[in-house]
Design an enzyme around this catalytic site. Structure first.
Site, PDB file in Angstrom:
ATOM      1  N   SER A 173      -8.172  15.859  12.465  1.00  0.00           N
ATOM      2  CA  SER A 173      -7.142  14.913  11.565  1.00  0.00           C
ATOM      3  C   SER A 173      -7.404  15.207  10.256  1.00  0.00           C
ATOM      4  O   SER A 173      -7.270  16.474   9.564  1.00  0.00           O
ATOM      5  CB  SER A 173      -7.157  13.520  11.959  1.00  0.00           C
TER       6      SER A 173
ATOM      7  N   LYS B 293       9.037  -7.782   3.042  1.00  0.00           N
ATOM      8  CA  LYS B 293       7.749  -7.793   2.484  1.00  0.00           C
ATOM      9  C   LYS B 293       6.557  -8.002   3.569  1.00  0.00           C
ATOM     10  O   LYS B 293       5.446  -7.805   3.427  1.00  0.00           O
ATOM     11  CB  LYS B 293       7.666  -8.725   1.391  1.00  0.00           C
TER      12      LYS B 293
END
Length: 370
Positions: free
Chosen positions: A194, A246
């Site tokens: 990764s 949010k």
């Protein structure tokens, strides 16, 4: 005729009349003892029993008056407090030194330790993040700058054992490797996946073990929805937010379809940047890298075959390759790492020292009061 001295054994209990049946045997009683007069002992007003001398009362030893140990306790307390102060002064001095040069990166420090052609080794082991270690942009750059400034360090071997970490930190570290002016060779240990592989892809050469897990090109964003669990526990979360989405990443409710699509677009964008960085660093076609970007790791042997690595070899092979790329024959090796512990470690040591001193002080005070 009566017994004037009342000494007859049957004087109080006469014998039954002749011919009468005796109901109970007659038990003679002992003569009554008259108490003898008690005379005072000569020279004292206290009476004494004529039967014999009064045994003396046992003498109980009285404890000796305890000597005050207050001065011992005070002396021990003063000595230990002085020790604590000295430890604190030393730790503060070390902390200031660490703040001034947190990674031991001054050129003078490097020059004093390295006096011949050398290959610097940087160990990148752990999760990539912003924590100041060699698995962070700040930590890696500090050692690269040190190698850059030292004329004796001719190349760097990056010893990697990491499964990746933060995407942005990996991107920055990859840029530092790409822009480094001296040769960089990667020696892969157990894992190089990764974000760690994104960094490694910018090196000049990559070594692997046959069983190294390498690649795992991909990006992930994870959220956990615990809203239903909270509801079963009777916990209700109310979010007061400036916009409807949010609270989408807080995990207290499921994502809406629009939110899911939005986050998926972000993941795809970050992953595309990852693919392009690998393609540039490895000199591969973007489409070829995209085919390998399945998120799954490859073994070291397979990575050599598909182009993600160059050769199977050990750390010593990587050092020799770095010397070859630097154009030197003989070389020494030097590990480039922080010369001092982190400030948090120093504060932890000071805290442990003070706790130890406090326990010792308590023990000595208790011993002194015994």
């Amino acid at each position: 005729m009566t017994d004037p001295l009342n000494t007859s054994p049957n004087s109080e209990h006469p014998a039954p009349a002749p011919g009468a049946a005796a109901s109970q045997p007659i038990v003679p009683e002992p003569p009554a003892r008259r108490p003898r007069a008690v005379e005072p002992l000569p020279g004292s007003g206290a009476p004494a029993c004529a039967a014999g001398p009064v045994p003396a009362a046992p003498v109980v030893p009285q404890p000796l008056p305890r000597k005050s140990n207050a001065w011992i306790v005070a002396l021990v307390a003063v000595v230990l407090m002085a020790v604590v102060c000295l430890v604190g002064i030393h730790s503060c001095s070390s902390t200031l030194t660490t703040l001034a040069d947190p990674f031991g990166s001054s050129p003078s420090a490097a020059d004093s330790a390295i006096t011949s052609d050398s290959i610097g080794i940087i160990e990148m082991s752990g999760t990539i993040d912003y924590d100041g270690s060699l698995c962070s942009p700040e930590g890696l750059k500090a050692q690269l700058d040190r190698a850059e400034a030292d004329r004796h360090v001719k190349a760097v071997v990056l010893r990697v054992n990491s499964g990746g970490g933060a995407a942005t930190a990996s991107e920055e570290m990859a840029a530092y490797i790409r822009d480094f002016s001296k040769p960089v060779v990667v020696s892969s240990a157990g894992s190089n996946m990764s974000g760690a592989y994104e960094i490694s892809s910018q090196a000049d050469y990559i070594f692997v073990d046959q069983t190294t897990f390498i690649g795992s090109i991909g990006t992930i964003m994870q959220t956990t929805d615990i809203g239903e669990l909270l509801s079963k526990l009777g916990i209700r979360i109310e979010n007061i937010a400036s916009a409807e989405s949010k609270d989408s990443s807080y995990g207290t409710r499921p994502l809406s379809e629009d939110e899911r699509a939005y986050y998926q677009a972000i993941v795809d964008q970050v992953n595309e940047s990852f693919i392009e960085a690998v393609a540039e660093g490895r000199g591969m076609d973007v489409e070829d890298v995209r085919k390998l970007a399945t998120g799954l790791p490859f073994t070291g042997a397979d990575a050599v075959g598909n182009g993600l690595a160059d050769e199977v070899g050990l750390l010593e092979d990587a050092l020799d390759k770095a010397a070859e790329l630097a154009g030197i024959d003989g070389y020494d090796t030097v590990y480039l790492r922080s010369s001092a512990s982190s400030i948090n470690d120093l504060l932890g040591i000071v805290g442990e020292a003070r706790s130890s001193d406090a326990l010792a002080l308590a023990g000595l005070i208790e011993e002194g009061l015994r």
